[in-house]
Scaffold this motif. Sequence first.
Motif, PDB file in Angstrom:
ATOM      1  N   PHE A  93      -8.866   8.278   0.077  1.00 45.46           N
ATOM      2  CA  PHE A  93      -9.116   6.850  -0.129  1.00 45.46           C
ATOM      3  C   PHE A  93      -9.749   6.620  -1.502  1.00 45.46           C
ATOM      4  N   CYS A  97      -6.560   5.028  -3.733  1.00 45.82           N
ATOM      5  CA  CYS A  97      -6.513   3.617  -3.319  1.00 45.82           C
ATOM      6  C   CYS A  97      -7.446   2.792  -4.203  1.00 45.82           C
ATOM      7  N   PRO A 102      -3.581  -0.860  -2.430  1.00 46.23           N
ATOM      8  CA  PRO A 102      -4.261  -1.043  -1.149  1.00 46.23           C
ATOM      9  C   PRO A 102      -3.781   0.014  -0.157  1.00 46.23           C
ATOM     10  N   ALA A 103      -4.543   0.198   0.891  1.00 46.30           N
ATOM     11  CA  ALA A 103      -4.164   1.158   1.927  1.00 46.30           C
ATOM     12  C   ALA A 103      -3.342   0.469   3.004  1.00 46.30           C
ATOM     13  N   TYR A 113      -9.849   5.412   9.448  1.00 45.44           N
ATOM     14  CA  TYR A 113      -9.151   4.869   8.261  1.00 45.44           C
ATOM     15  C   TYR A 113      -9.729   3.529   7.808  1.00 45.44           C
ATOM     16  N   ALA A 117     -11.725   2.732   4.244  1.00 47.15           N
ATOM     17  CA  ALA A 117     -11.254   1.653   3.374  1.00 47.15           C
ATOM     18  C   ALA A 117     -12.406   0.700   3.054  1.00 47.15           C
ATOM     19  N   PHE A 124      -6.922  -3.333   2.906  1.00 43.61           N
ATOM     20  CA  PHE A 124      -5.987  -2.554   3.724  1.00 43.61           C
ATOM     21  C   PHE A 124      -5.195  -3.446   4.661  1.00 43.61           C
ATOM     22  N   LYS A 145       2.001   0.461  -1.202  1.00 44.08           N
ATOM     23  CA  LYS A 145       0.619   0.724  -0.778  1.00 44.08           C
ATOM     24  C   LYS A 145       0.445   2.209  -0.511  1.00 44.08           C
TER      25      LYS A 145
END
Length: 354
Positions: A93, A97, A102-103, A113, A117, A124, A145
């Motif tokens: 991350f 990211c 973005p995730a 997760y 984030a 996300f 992403k």
Amino acid sequence: MSRFFTSRYAGLTPYTPGEQPNRMEYVKLNTNESPFPPSKAAEEYTAKFTRALNLYPDPECRELAAAVAKMCGVEAKNILLTNGSDEILNFAFMAFCDEDHPAAFADLTYGFYPVFAQLNRIPFEEIPLDENFCIRVEDYLGIGKTIFIANPNAPTGICLERSKIEQILQANPNNVVVVDEAYVDFGGESCIPLIGRYSNLLVTQTFSKSRSMAGARLGFGIACEELIRDLNTIKYSTNPYNINSLTMAAALGTLSDPDYTQRNCRTVMENRAYTAGELQKMGFEVLPSSTNFVFAKHAKISGAELYQRLKENGVLIRHFTKERIAEYNRITIGTREQMDTLLETIRRLYGGIL
Ligand SMILES: *Cc1c(COP(=O)(O)O)cnc(C)c1O
């Protein structure tokens, strides 16, 4: 919250680990640990090592990285060892990211997760699984992403074929795709063979589940050399000594005894088939599992109630409150004896309505 806690983290909701009771008063089927002790070799290697604890561990973990690489059929430069795979997920991350990347991950997947984030202030998207709790590959094609896929997935237990992940890799060449293979040894299809062909693929695995070492905290990532180098930049900026000497010794012991790990995985898979069958006979709906747990619900028993009553009767399983899965429970596969205790307790509590 103290008045010193910065606004940056004030709104953070941390990850909630499963309960770890101090006394072994429960049949513990709630956190997907192995019911089997580590390999005897892990004990032997660790005992030999304690006299070197005055020294820092090797920050490059050379010996262990070579052993893990050999197991995976890659080179040591394709491996990064971390403090549990949770650590490498956080590193991913941090490294791959940001606002522009973005995730994206499923709505029902590993609960860490969204926490990672938020911790790293990364926007996300949660992409809903389909009505059978499967990933819809189309939803992931060309989304621009950084994608996180637990495969097999938790808490559902369902796996996605490697060819589908390959489609996702091909359709997102400018984004990293992280495939979290914490449960792959229980019947999933690993993406490690793809790392030579996809420079955007990071696979993560762990010693916590199939290798009976959850307490030692050891995970690893497999990727092309460039991605590993980026992740090392993060590692050396946070904790160069992220793997302690005793864990390294125990892991070398475990890797010296692959038959033991394999045998245990086979036993878990047999016990899984048995447990799923018995639950189905009682009317439970059990999702197809490629992991060391099953995800199950019963039309006549609420998920929250089953969890609570089993707990009162000495059996700990995991219940999640998310709306789509609130009627389900996640049950770790333990020894045959543990599974029989679970099944007998359910029969005793609900015999009349099953
Ligand atoms: C258990 C688990 C992990 C991490 O476990 P570690 O003990 O930190 O290696 C990662 N992903 C999923 C989906 C898990 O269930």
